[in-house]
Design a protein around this motif. Structure first.
Motif, PDB file in Angstrom:
ATOM      1  N   ILE A 196       0.851  -1.191   0.000  1.00  0.00           N
ATOM      2  CA  ILE A 196       0.000   0.000   0.000  1.00  0.00           C
ATOM      3  C   ILE A 196       0.885   1.238   0.000  1.00  0.00           C
ATOM      4  CG2 ILE A 196      -1.835   1.223   1.245  1.00  0.00           C
ATOM      5  CD1 ILE A 196      -2.667  -1.431   2.444  1.00  0.00           C
ATOM      6  N   ASP A 197       0.443   2.243  -0.719  1.00  0.00           N
ATOM      7  CA  ASP A 197       1.145   3.525  -0.768  1.00  0.00           C
ATOM      8  C   ASP A 197       1.407   4.016   0.656  1.00  0.00           C
ATOM      9  OD1 ASP A 197       2.059   6.080  -1.151  1.00  0.00           O
ATOM     10  OD2 ASP A 197       0.424   6.733  -2.432  1.00  0.00           O
ATOM     11  N   PRO A 198       2.679   4.280   1.008  1.00  0.00           N
ATOM     12  CA  PRO A 198       2.969   4.724   2.381  1.00  0.00           C
ATOM     13  C   PRO A 198       2.336   6.055   2.743  1.00  0.00           C
ATOM     14  CG  PRO A 198       4.929   4.884   0.993  1.00  0.00           C
ATOM     15  CD  PRO A 198       3.910   4.136   0.213  1.00  0.00           C
ATOM     16  N   GLU A 199       1.857   6.797   1.743  1.00  0.00           N
ATOM     17  CA  GLU A 199       1.180   8.060   2.033  1.00  0.00           C
ATOM     18  C   GLU A 199      -0.245   7.857   2.538  1.00  0.00           C
ATOM     19  OE1 GLU A 199       2.585  10.995   1.965  1.00  0.00           O
ATOM     20  OE2 GLU A 199       4.498  10.137   1.323  1.00  0.00           O
ATOM     21  N   VAL A 200      -0.773   6.632   2.403  1.00  0.00           N
ATOM     22  CA  VAL A 200      -2.112   6.344   2.912  1.00  0.00           C
ATOM     23  C   VAL A 200      -2.072   6.387   4.439  1.00  0.00           C
ATOM     24  CG1 VAL A 200      -3.911   4.572   3.076  1.00  0.00           C
ATOM     25  CG2 VAL A 200      -2.758   4.991   0.905  1.00  0.00           C
ATOM     26  N   PRO A 201      -3.005   7.076   5.092  1.00  0.00           N
ATOM     27  CA  PRO A 201      -3.008   7.138   6.560  1.00  0.00           C
ATOM     28  C   PRO A 201      -3.052   5.752   7.192  1.00  0.00           C
ATOM     29  CG  PRO A 201      -4.527   8.755   5.658  1.00  0.00           C
ATOM     30  CD  PRO A 201      -4.077   7.908   4.498  1.00  0.00           C
TER      31      PRO A 201
ATOM     32  N   LEU B  39      12.514   3.353   3.276  1.00  0.00           N
ATOM     33  CA  LEU B  39      12.373   1.960   2.837  1.00  0.00           C
ATOM     34  C   LEU B  39      10.944   1.624   2.396  1.00  0.00           C
ATOM     35  CD1 LEU B  39      14.714   0.085   5.319  1.00  0.00           C
ATOM     36  CD2 LEU B  39      15.162   0.845   2.987  1.00  0.00           C
ATOM     37  N   PRO B  40       9.885   2.019   3.131  1.00  0.00           N
ATOM     38  CA  PRO B  40       8.531   1.780   2.596  1.00  0.00           C
ATOM     39  C   PRO B  40       8.294   2.482   1.264  1.00  0.00           C
ATOM     40  CG  PRO B  40       8.413   2.230   4.946  1.00  0.00           C
ATOM     41  CD  PRO B  40       9.820   2.526   4.524  1.00  0.00           C
ATOM     42  N   ALA B  41       8.879   3.682   1.087  1.00  0.00           N
ATOM     43  CA  ALA B  41       8.734   4.379  -0.191  1.00  0.00           C
ATOM     44  C   ALA B  41       9.437   3.606  -1.310  1.00  0.00           C
ATOM     45  CB  ALA B  41       9.292   5.796  -0.083  1.00  0.00           C
ATOM     46  N   GLN B  42      10.615   3.049  -1.004  1.00  0.00           N
ATOM     47  CA  GLN B  42      11.328   2.230  -1.996  1.00  0.00           C
ATOM     48  C   GLN B  42      10.497   1.006  -2.368  1.00  0.00           C
ATOM     49  OE1 GLN B  42      14.304   2.448  -3.520  1.00  0.00           O
ATOM     50  NE2 GLN B  42      15.264   4.216  -2.548  1.00  0.00           N
ATOM     51  N   LEU B  43       9.916   0.360  -1.377  1.00  0.00           N
ATOM     52  CA  LEU B  43       9.103  -0.832  -1.647  1.00  0.00           C
ATOM     53  C   LEU B  43       7.888  -0.474  -2.500  1.00  0.00           C
ATOM     54  CD1 LEU B  43       8.610  -3.832  -1.111  1.00  0.00           C
ATOM     55  CD2 LEU B  43       7.443  -3.200   1.011  1.00  0.00           C
ATOM     56  N   TRP B  44       7.253   0.655  -2.222  1.00  0.00           N
ATOM     57  CA  TRP B  44       6.090   1.084  -2.996  1.00  0.00           C
ATOM     58  C   TRP B  44       6.487   1.376  -4.435  1.00  0.00           C
ATOM     59  CZ3 TRP B  44       1.375   0.785  -4.017  1.00  0.00           C
ATOM     60  CH2 TRP B  44       0.676   1.767  -4.709  1.00  0.00           C
ATOM     61  N   GLU B  45       7.621   2.043  -4.657  1.00  0.00           N
ATOM     62  CA  GLU B  45       8.065   2.338  -6.015  1.00  0.00           C
ATOM     63  C   GLU B  45       8.370   1.052  -6.783  1.00  0.00           C
ATOM     64  OE1 GLU B  45      11.323   4.999  -5.790  1.00  0.00           O
ATOM     65  OE2 GLU B  45      10.156   6.663  -4.980  1.00  0.00           O
ATOM     66  N   ILE B  46       8.957   0.082  -6.111  1.00  0.00           N
ATOM     67  CA  ILE B  46       9.225  -1.209  -6.749  1.00  0.00           C
ATOM     68  C   ILE B  46       7.913  -1.877  -7.158  1.00  0.00           C
ATOM     69  CG2 ILE B  46      10.052  -3.559  -6.302  1.00  0.00           C
ATOM     70  CD1 ILE B  46      12.295  -2.290  -4.634  1.00  0.00           C
ATOM     71  N   ALA B  47       6.927  -1.862  -6.239  1.00  0.00           N
ATOM     72  CA  ALA B  47       5.631  -2.478  -6.541  1.00  0.00           C
ATOM     73  C   ALA B  47       4.948  -1.778  -7.709  1.00  0.00           C
ATOM     74  CB  ALA B  47       4.747  -2.435  -5.291  1.00  0.00           C
ATOM     75  N   LEU B  48       4.994  -0.445  -7.720  1.00  0.00           N
ATOM     76  CA  LEU B  48       4.369   0.297  -8.812  1.00  0.00           C
ATOM     77  C   LEU B  48       5.041  -0.023 -10.150  1.00  0.00           C
ATOM     78  CD1 LEU B  48       3.581   3.963  -7.645  1.00  0.00           C
ATOM     79  CD2 LEU B  48       1.991   2.161  -8.347  1.00  0.00           C
ATOM     80  N   THR B  49       6.378  -0.057 -10.153  1.00  0.00           N
ATOM     81  CA  THR B  49       7.095  -0.341 -11.396  1.00  0.00           C
ATOM     82  C   THR B  49       6.772  -1.736 -11.905  1.00  0.00           C
ATOM     83  OG1 THR B  49       8.880   1.130 -10.695  1.00  0.00           O
ATOM     84  CG2 THR B  49       9.368  -0.422 -12.474  1.00  0.00           C
ATOM     85  N   LEU B  50       6.759  -2.714 -10.995  1.00  0.00           N
ATOM     86  CA  LEU B  50       6.455  -4.085 -11.410  1.00  0.00           C
ATOM     87  C   LEU B  50       5.022  -4.197 -11.942  1.00  0.00           C
ATOM     88  CD1 LEU B  50       8.164  -6.097  -8.524  1.00  0.00           C
ATOM     89  CD2 LEU B  50       8.897  -5.951 -10.908  1.00  0.00           C
ATOM     90  N   ALA B  51       4.090  -3.502 -11.299  1.00  0.00           N
ATOM     91  CA  ALA B  51       2.705  -3.537 -11.789  1.00  0.00           C
ATOM     92  C   ALA B  51       2.600  -2.906 -13.174  1.00  0.00           C
ATOM     93  CB  ALA B  51       1.796  -2.808 -10.798  1.00  0.00           C
ATOM     94  N   GLN B  52       3.315  -1.810 -13.376  1.00  0.00           N
ATOM     95  CA  GLN B  52       3.283  -1.165 -14.688  1.00  0.00           C
ATOM     96  C   GLN B  52       3.926  -2.050 -15.747  1.00  0.00           C
ATOM     97  OE1 GLN B  52       5.307   2.606 -14.837  1.00  0.00           O
ATOM     98  NE2 GLN B  52       4.345   3.196 -16.792  1.00  0.00           N
ATOM     99  N   VAL B  53       5.044  -2.674 -15.405  1.00  0.00           N
ATOM    100  CA  VAL B  53       5.705  -3.574 -16.349  1.00  0.00           C
ATOM    101  C   VAL B  53       4.794  -4.729 -16.715  1.00  0.00           C
ATOM    102  CG1 VAL B  53       7.593  -5.235 -16.585  1.00  0.00           C
ATOM    103  CG2 VAL B  53       8.056  -2.950 -15.702  1.00  0.00           C
ATOM    104  N   GLU B  54       4.110  -5.296 -15.713  1.00  0.00           N
ATOM    105  CA  GLU B  54       3.211  -6.412 -15.982  1.00  0.00           C
ATOM    106  C   GLU B  54       2.058  -5.988 -16.882  1.00  0.00           C
ATOM    107  OE1 GLU B  54       3.346  -9.866 -14.820  1.00  0.00           O
ATOM    108  OE2 GLU B  54       5.378  -9.085 -14.830  1.00  0.00           O
TER     109      GLU B  54
END
Length: 322
Positions: A6-11, A177-192
């Protein structure tokens, strides 16, 4: 099933609600629209219509299925109903008036039940936050594996003792680190998503389309390689944190041993004193043996002197006894 990213910016409150009911999260694609009537169906209306009389007349029975505050509220409502029934029969319009009052309350119960049906808070939040979470099951096997490796690396760093102790700049790690994980997830979803679109392109045998598809495939491969390098960097960070944890444990062990050094020095001093005491005791033992020999010799001399003073027959008997 692995948890979504989940986006780390989400409360935090909304994040907790989504994770508590991850089954309501939607796959990627066009954001789902708001359902008509708040997601309420004819089946919901029918169930509410059948439950309304029971909630009106026997709220204590229905409340037991929910437990907690609902159960106690049902018991309180049942007590009030019982009081109204007794009062209506004894001093009011009678049992018919009481039943008429309950009949008037049934539409209210039906409205409350229907209001609680339909789209729940977690489902509504999953719809409004669509695109701000990534489900591992929506990725391919390789992409899901990369995402899981990144999650484990981030968890290892954040859970390390050196990070909890503030030795790894825990404030920055908790944000970065949560921001890095979110960016990785977003990139992988876009690639897929792009890969699925790429594989669905028709007329692939045309050389012009083939050239364009080749360039797109190369871009997808480059993006995947970049994400893989980022995941490897996170894993290297996690390995360094584990090594730092081991070093911290060794340092704490050395510190505890150092704190006991005085006790060990005292033990060695006692050992030296014990050895000196053993030698001293041995000397005393030898002295006691010499004293014993002297004493025995003195006793023998005294006995012989006594024999010399004894009468003849007695002296002979004593001589035989000695």
């Amino acid at each position: 099933m692995p948890e979504p990213i989940i986006d780390p910016e989400v409360p935090e409150r909304q994040r907790t609600l989504l994770l508590s009911d991850a089954g309501v999260l939607r796959p990627p694609g066009a954001p789902p629209g708001k359902p008509p009537f708040g997601g309420r169906t004819l089946r919901d209306a029918g169930l509410c219509l059948s439950y309304a009389p029971v909630w009106t007349l026997l709220p204590a029975v229905m409340g037991r299925f929910y437990g907690g505050a609902v159960m106690w509220a049902g018991l309180a409502a049942q007590a009030v109903l019982a009081g109204l029934a007794v009062g209506s029969i004894a001093w009011g319009p009678g049992l018919g008036g009481f039943l008429l009052l309950c009949g008037c309350a049934m539409p209210l119960a039906f409205g409350v039940l229907l209001w609680r049906c339909g789209e729940g808070p977690a489902t509504r939040l999953a719809r409004t936050l669509h695109g701000r979470y990534v489900r591992p099951q929506d990725l391919g096997e390789a992409a899901a594996g990369l995402l899981e490796r990144a999650r484990e690396a981030v968890g290892a760093v954040l859970g390390s003792e050196v990070n909890r102790s503030g030795l790894l700049d825990d404030v920055r790690n908790a944000v970065t680190l949560p921001a890095q994980l979110w960016e990785i997830a977003l990139t992988l979803a876009q690639v897929e998503a792009l890969r699925a679109e790429h594989e669905a392109v028709p007329h692939r045998e045309d050389h012009r389309i083939a050239d364009m598809l080749g360039a797109q495939a190369q871009a997808l491969d480059l993006a995947t390689e970049a994400v893989t390098r980022r995941v490897a960097a996170l894993e290297d960070y996690a390995a360094q944190a584990a090594a730092a944890d081991e070093a911290l444990r060794q340092w704490e062990t050395a510190r505890r041993l150092s704190a006991r050094s005085d006790a060990y020095r005292e033990l060695l001093a006692r050992t030296v004193r014990d050895e000196l005491a053993v030698a001293q005791i041995a000397g005393l033992t030898e002295e006691a043996r010499r004293v014993e020999e002297v004493l025995r010799a003195s006793v023998r001399r005294a006995r012989r002197a006594g024999l010399a003073l004894a009468p003849g027959p007695a002296a002979a008997g004593l001589a035989e006894a000695s």
